[in-house]
Design an enzyme around this catalytic site. Structure first.
Site, PDB file in Angstrom:
ATOM      1  CE  LYS A 116      -8.643   0.203  12.958  1.00  0.00           C
ATOM      2  NZ  LYS A 116      -7.874   0.790  11.906  1.00  0.00           N
ATOM      3  CG  PHE A 132      -3.203   5.954  13.042  1.00  0.00           C
ATOM      4  CD1 PHE A 132      -2.931   7.071  12.443  1.00  0.00           C
ATOM      5  CD2 PHE A 132      -2.214   5.611  14.232  1.00  0.00           C
ATOM      6  CE1 PHE A 132      -2.034   7.876  13.073  1.00  0.00           C
ATOM      7  CE2 PHE A 132      -1.367   6.506  14.707  1.00  0.00           C
ATOM      8  CZ  PHE A 132      -1.368   7.810  14.304  1.00  0.00           C
ATOM      9  CG  ASP A 169      -7.298  -4.963   5.570  1.00  0.00           C
ATOM     10  OD1 ASP A 169      -7.013  -4.966   6.922  1.00  0.00           O
ATOM     11  OD2 ASP A 169      -7.948  -3.830   5.287  1.00  0.00           O
ATOM     12  CE  LYS A 214       8.919 -12.302 -14.152  1.00  0.00           C
ATOM     13  NZ  LYS A 214       9.930 -11.658 -15.365  1.00  0.00           N
ATOM     14  CE  LYS A 240     -10.310  -3.144  13.893  1.00  0.00           C
ATOM     15  NZ  LYS A 240     -10.373  -4.583  13.380  1.00  0.00           N
ATOM     16  CG  ASN A 250      -0.250  -0.216   2.312  1.00  0.00           C
ATOM     17  OD1 ASN A 250       0.650   0.651   2.844  1.00  0.00           O
ATOM     18  ND2 ASN A 250      -0.756  -1.401   3.168  1.00  0.00           N
TER      19      ASN A 250
END
Length: 402
Positions: A337, A323, A279, A289, A341, A209
């Site tokens: 959240k 975060f 995730d 490869k 959590k 990301n």
């Protein structure tokens, strides 16, 4: 708190010397007595007359310019100071101080003063990362000098990276904390995750990301500066760590980050999950490869372990913060959240806001604690935002134990 404090400001020769003018003005406006020492190279960027006008005190540039025959100027200045700030601090003056060299007014006073010294580096990104410069800063840190970390951003040389002098407001915060004797995280162990993870497809491809790790690394630096010992679990990033109170543990995959966070969790007092962990991961990773095909390619994905949820389920004495990077109804999503959590605080990033989110040098977040008290931290450098976050965590952790 600043009223009549004696602050000695050393200005060395870099383009960031102009920020020292604003710092002088702000300190003076708060009632401090400010005296400025400039190197000869600093005079090429800003006139001594500017600092004289802003501080309403003489400016010192020459070791042998003895203004008062009854005093030795560099010793008198060194003894006068309650606190010394070196801003900007070039690689040259840092090297002189680490090597015990005293060949001009500023370096002589720095060796003679018994006051606390705060060093705010400013230089090219490659100079800052040079092993000699890093070694000099580590030596000074070991001797008890305090560093105000430079920010990331566009530098005068045209490069983009770490080396920009921190803003006067952030330097002022360090001075405020010095006079308040504030080390709210002293004796605490802080565990922080930062950066992205990489999930392997084959030997040359992976999913990842946009996270650069800048926010998490800033949190680690600020936690250490507030007295904590820090373990930083870092995904694959190009950032460096300097503070001796930071134990850096490098990982690559989400599974590796899960294992390391759980390994250090039991002995931690504060845990901040700032990493952008994948995730999902490929269900099968190939050892060779995969060749390009003529048709479409489908990769089956499976869920990774939810690190924050698993830590929330295990949480005992720890203060756990995470975060939430959101694009739709960010505050509502962040509070969900927080509750799901079992967090003590959530730091919400609105990725649609200008100057916030991944990759940049600034951020703006909303801090929400378990009582759902909200604190808007407006746009500023990630280093400054990190300090505010750690101070809020220290405040809320203290409130929970009283």
């Amino acid at each position: 708190m600043m009223q009549n404090r004696h602050i000695l400001l050393g200005v060395s020769g870099g383009i960031a010397a102009y920020k020292a003018c604003a710092l002088t003005s702000k300190l003076t406006q708060q009632g401090a007595q400010v005296k400025v020492i400039m190197t000869r190279n600093a005079e090429k960027f800003v006139s001594p007359l500017t600092f004289q006008a802003l501080s309403r005190n003489p400016v010192y540039t020459d070791t042998f310019d003895e203004k008062d025959p009854e005093k030795i100027a560099h010793i008198d200045l060194a003894d006068w100071a309650d606190i010394t700030i070196l801003a900007p601090a070039t690689a040259n003056i840092i090297g002189k101080l680490a090597g015990g060299i005293a060949d001009d007014m500023l370096s002589t006073v720095l060796l003679a003063t018994q006051s606390s010294v705060y060093i705010a580096p400013a230089m090219n990104v490659h100079m800052y990362a040079h092993p000699a410069v890093m070694k000099n800063m580590q030596q000074l840190d070991a001797w008890g000098y305090h560093f105000i970390e430079p920010g990331d951003g566009y530098l005068a040389c045209g490069y983009v990276g770490k080396g920009r002098l921190e803003e006067p407001e952030s330097i002022m915060t360090a001075v405020d904390e010095h006079y308040s004797g504030d080390a709210p995280l002293a004796g605490k162990h802080v565990l922080i995750s930062a950066g992205p993870t990489q999930e392997k497809i084959d030997p040359v491809r992976f999913f990842t990301n946009h996270s650069t790790g800048k926010m998490g690394f800033a949190l680690a630096e600020e936690a250490a500066s507030l007295g904590a010992s820090v373990t930083l679990v870092a995904g694959p990033v190009s950032l460096t760590t300097r503070h001796q109170q930071i134990n850096r543990v490098d990982v690559v995959t989400s599974e590796e980050m899960y294992q390391k966070m759980h390994a250090y969790f039991p002995q931690s007092d504060i845990v901040v999950k700032a990493a952008a962990v994948a995730d999902y991961q490929p269900k099968h990773a190939y050892n060779e490869k995969l060749k390009k095909q003529s048709d479409d390619w489908r990769i089956d994905m499976e869920r990774t372990k939810d690190i924050l949820q698993s830590l929330g389920n295990l949480k005992g004495k720890q203060f756990l913060a995470g975060f939430a990077a959101e694009t739709t109804h960010p505050v509502d999503a962040g509070i969900r959240k927080l509750q799901q959590k079992k967090l003590d605080a959530v730091i919400i990033n609105d990725l649609g806001a200008d100057g916030a989110g991944f990759g940049g040098d600034t951020n703006a977040v909303t801090y929400v604690n378990s009582a759902q008290d909200k604190q808007e931290l407006t746009l500023k450098s990630k280093q400054a935002i990190a300090r505010e976050i750690m101070l809020l965590i220290a405040r809320d952790m203290k409130a929970e134990t009283t």
